[in-house]
Write a protein that holds these residues in place. Structure first.
Motif, PDB file in Angstrom:
ATOM      1  N   PRO A 178      38.404  44.968  62.314  1.00  0.00           N
ATOM      2  CA  PRO A 178      39.486  44.700  63.270  1.00  0.00           C
ATOM      3  C   PRO A 178      40.741  45.547  63.028  1.00  0.00           C
ATOM      4  CG  PRO A 178      39.196  42.844  61.768  1.00  0.00           C
ATOM      5  CD  PRO A 178      38.057  43.775  61.517  1.00  0.00           C
ATOM      6  N   PHE A 219      40.009  48.951  64.477  1.00  0.00           N
ATOM      7  CA  PHE A 219      39.708  48.772  65.895  1.00  0.00           C
ATOM      8  C   PHE A 219      40.989  48.818  66.719  1.00  0.00           C
ATOM      9  CE2 PHE A 219      39.535  46.034  69.633  1.00  0.00           C
ATOM     10  CZ  PHE A 219      38.529  46.675  70.347  1.00  0.00           C
ATOM     11  N   GLY A 256      37.710  49.115  75.032  1.00  0.00           N
ATOM     12  CA  GLY A 256      37.235  48.295  73.916  1.00  0.00           C
ATOM     13  C   GLY A 256      35.927  48.813  73.352  1.00  0.00           C
ATOM     14  N   GLU A 257      35.044  49.216  74.238  1.00  0.00           N
ATOM     15  CA  GLU A 257      33.746  49.755  73.785  1.00  0.00           C
ATOM     16  C   GLU A 257      33.930  51.059  73.010  1.00  0.00           C
ATOM     17  OE1 GLU A 257      31.408  50.117  77.350  1.00  0.00           O
ATOM     18  OE2 GLU A 257      31.684  47.991  77.822  1.00  0.00           O
ATOM     19  N   ALA A 295      35.410  50.261  69.616  1.00  0.00           N
ATOM     20  CA  ALA A 295      34.454  49.573  68.740  1.00  0.00           C
ATOM     21  C   ALA A 295      33.435  50.550  68.164  1.00  0.00           C
ATOM     22  CB  ALA A 295      33.748  48.458  69.516  1.00  0.00           C
ATOM     23  N   HIS A 334      33.649  44.260  73.827  1.00  0.00           N
ATOM     24  CA  HIS A 334      33.093  44.147  72.479  1.00  0.00           C
ATOM     25  C   HIS A 334      33.726  42.958  71.764  1.00  0.00           C
ATOM     26  CE1 HIS A 334      32.072  45.227  68.328  1.00  0.00           C
ATOM     27  NE2 HIS A 334      31.113  45.968  68.853  1.00  0.00           N
ATOM     28  N   LEU A 347      34.889  42.660  68.890  1.00  0.00           N
ATOM     29  CA  LEU A 347      36.073  42.994  68.088  1.00  0.00           C
ATOM     30  C   LEU A 347      37.364  42.786  68.883  1.00  0.00           C
ATOM     31  CD1 LEU A 347      35.068  46.137  65.969  1.00  0.00           C
ATOM     32  CD2 LEU A 347      35.957  43.969  65.096  1.00  0.00           C
TER      33      LEU A 347
END
Lengths: 255, 255, 255
Positions: free
Chosen positions: C237, C240, C227-228, C231, C184, C186
Motif C-alpha cells: 500500500p 501503491f 488503480g490497475e 497496482a 484493484h 490495494l
C-alpha cells in the motif's frame, strides 16, 4: 516469536476498528499505517459523535499533537465512553512538556479518563512525572535506569501501562518491564512514527485477550522490525516512509 | 557554493526548532520536509500555547492556507511573541488574492506583526500590493521587471525581505535583489512545495547570523537544486515528492 | 475509449479549479491527486470565504470525514453558492452511517443543497436511504441488485447522480445505469482513495458540457484504470499510493 505471529494474525483476522482523535500533521500517516497493518481506522473528533464512535470501536487512541481546548474536551468524552465499555484507551502525549497548556491537559486527561496505556518518549514521560529534564538529556537518556523507574512510578500511579519509545523501548505495568531493541534512526526522520505506533499498540491491545504488557511489547517489537525492514530498502526519509507502510502490511512468516 | 554549504552545515548542526502554524493540506509534508532538511518542526495553533512555543522556537512560519479567524488570531499572537524576542517570522500568504477575507487578513497580519520575510508567488505578491493581475498573467509574469519593482516596493513598505517563487525566484530587501534560476516544473505538481519552502527559508534564517537576503537566497538555491535532483529520478508527481524529501536530506558535497 | 480520452483531454486543457471542503485525514492526498490529474485544487472551509471560493470554482466537493457543526454550516453555505451558479456540487458522505450526527447532517445537506452527485460506498448508500444494512453485508453486497435499486431510488428522490464505489462501481441518474469493472484491492488499503475519487468526479463534471451519467462513468473508469496501473507496479500500500498519483498524471494514449 510464535506468540508475536499469533497476535498479529488475530489482529488481521479481527480487523479492529481504531478510533483516533488525531491532528493535522499525522492523521493521514496514522490512517494509512493502520490500514496497512490490517486494522480499520476511523478519525472523528466532534463532540457530537466521539462518544458514539468510541463506544463501537475496538480501541480509542487520543493524540495530543496540535491540541486545543475543543479537542481536549472531545478526548475526555471519547475516553470515558471507551472505558465504560472496557475498550482500551491509548494516550499519546505529543510534546507534552512544551507548554503549560499541554502539561495541564495531560493531567486533566489522566484524572478524568481511566487510561489503558501511555505511549510517549523519555522527554514526554519526564513532563508527565514532573521530573526536570533537558531536551538534550532526553535523547541521551535512553536505556538509563531512571527512565525505567519513572515509567514504573507513573504506571503504578495511574494504574496503566507505559510504553516509552527510544533507541531501546521500555514497556511496563509498574511491576514487569520489557526492553525492546532494534528499529532504525530513520524512524525519527519521519513525522508521526510515534503517533502511528500509539495507534498500532491500540490495535494490538484490541486483538489481545487482555491489556497485558506482553501484548504491548509484541506491538513494539513488530514496529521496530518493520522499521528495520524499511530502512534496509530506503535511500532517505522520503522512501523510508513508503517502505515502512509496505512493511506494516507484510505477511509474517508462520513457523 | 561554499557559503551555501556553510549555512546548511550550520543549520544541521543547530537543528533549529521551527514553529509552524500550518493547515490541513500541507502540515504533514511541511513537517517531513523540515525533518529531512535537519530542522525540528513543531506544529501548534491553539491560542493557549502559540506565544509560549513561538518564544522558544528558532523561527515561526505563518501559513495562510485554509485560514479561519481563530487561526488568524493565533498567528498574530505567535508573530508578536517571536518578534519581541528577535526570532525570525516568515509569512506564507497562500492564495491571498482569492477572497476578501484573505486580503484583509494579510493586511492585518502585516500591520500587527513585524514580519521578517514574505514568501509568495507573483499572484500573491500582486494581491498584497493591491496591483491588478489576472491569474493567467501571474503565471506568465515570472521574470518580468514589474515583479521585481513590486517586490522591492513591498519590501521597503513593510521593512522586510520578499521571496517570490517562480520559474526564476526573486529575493530582495528592497535594495539588493538576487535571482535564482533552476528548479523543475514537477515542483508545481505537488501540493505544499511552496509552503514547505517558506519553512525551509525560516530554518535557514534561524541558522544565519542575520536575516539577510543572502541567507534567504541560499535557502532558495538549495531548494531549487533539491527539486532538480528529485526530478532527475522521478517518473511523475507521486515519486517526485518522495525523491524530493530524500534530496532535502542529502549530504552536500564539501569542497 | 475515445470519448474517455476526449473528456480527460478537455479537463487537462481547462485545468478546472476544484473547491474542496475536506478533512485532516485526506486533504493532502486529495490535493495531490487533483494536481496529478490536471485540475487545480483549492481547500477552504472558513464561513468567511467558502461562498466566494465556491462561486469562482468549477466544481465544489463536500467531504463529510471528521465533520463538525462548523464545517457542516460551511458546506451548506458553499453548496448553495455553487448551485446558484450552476456549478456542480459533489457530496462524499464519509462513514455516514457511523453516528446519529452524520446521519442527520447528510439529510440536512441534501435538503438545503441542490446536489449534483453523491459518491459513496454501499454502506453509506444504505445509511442515506435509511435501509438496514450490516457492515459485513455492505462489503459482500457489491453487484447486488438491491444496491442498484436503492441507488436509483435515492437518485430520483434527490434528483441527482449516484456513484456507488465497490468491486464493480455503479453510476446512475435513476433511469440509466452504468457498471464499471476493474480497479484493484490495494485501492482500499490507502486512506482517501474514495475521497479523492469524489474530487476527480467533480473535475470530470466540470470539464463535461453537462452533468451526465456518462461523464461520471468516464471518471470512474479512468480512476479504476489508474488503480490497475499502479497496482501492477506496487509491492504494497505504501508504494501503491505513490504509483497511483503517477498514474493519475499519465498521458492517455490517443487513438
Amino acid at each position: 516469536m510464535k506468540k508475536n505471529n499469533h497476535l498479529l494474525a488475530a489482529l488481521r483476522q479481527q480487523n479492529p476498528l481504531i478510533h483516533c482523535i488525531s491532528n493535522i500533521v499525522v492523521a493521514n500517516f496514522q490512517a494509512n499505517g493502520l490500514l496497512a497493518l490490517g486494522a480499520s481506522p476511523i478519525m472523528a473528533d466532534a463532540m457530537e459523535e466521539v462518544a458514539e464512535i468510541a463506544a463501537v470501536a475496538d480501541a480509542t487512541v487520543l493524540n495530543m499533537g496540535t491540541l486545543n481546548p475543543t479537542t481536549l474536551e472531545a478526548m475526555i468524552h471519547a475516553g470515558k465512553s471507551a472505558t465504560e465499555r472496557n475498550i482500551p484507551v491509548v494516550i499519546d502525549p505529543v510534546g507534552v512538556g512544551a507548554t503549560t497548556f499541554r502539561k495541564q491537559s495531560i493531567q486533566q486527561l489522566l484524572q478524568e479518563v481511566d487510561v489503558t496505556l501511555i505511549r510517549c518518549n523519555a522527554g514526554e514521560l519526564a513532563a508527565i512525572a514532573g521530573v526536570d529534564w533537558t531536551a538534550k538529556g532526553v535523547d541521551a537518556g535512553v536505556g538509563d535506569a531512571d527512565i525505567e523507574s519513572i515509567a514504573k512510578a507513573v504506571a503504578k500511579k495511574h494504574n496503566c501501562l507505559l510504553a516509552v519509545s527510544g533507541e531501546i523501548d521500555i514497556v511496563t505495568d509498574g511491576y514487569q518491564t520489557f526492553y525492546i531493541e532494534g528499529g532504525h534512526p530513520l524512524m525519527t526522520k519521519v513525522t508521526g512514527t510515534g503517533c502511528l505506533l500509539s495507534s498500532v499498540v491500540g490495535a494490538f491491545l484490541a486483538a489481545a485477550e487482555e491489556n497485558s504488557v506482553e501484548a504491548a511489547a509484541t506491538a513494539l517489537t513488530f514496529y521496530k522490525k518493520a522499521g528495520e525492514k524499511a530502512a534496509a530498502l530506503a535511500v532517505g526519509p522520503g522512501d523510508f516512509a513508503v517502505h515502512f507502510l509496505n512493511a506494516l502490511n507484510e505477511e509474517e512468516p508462520t513457523h
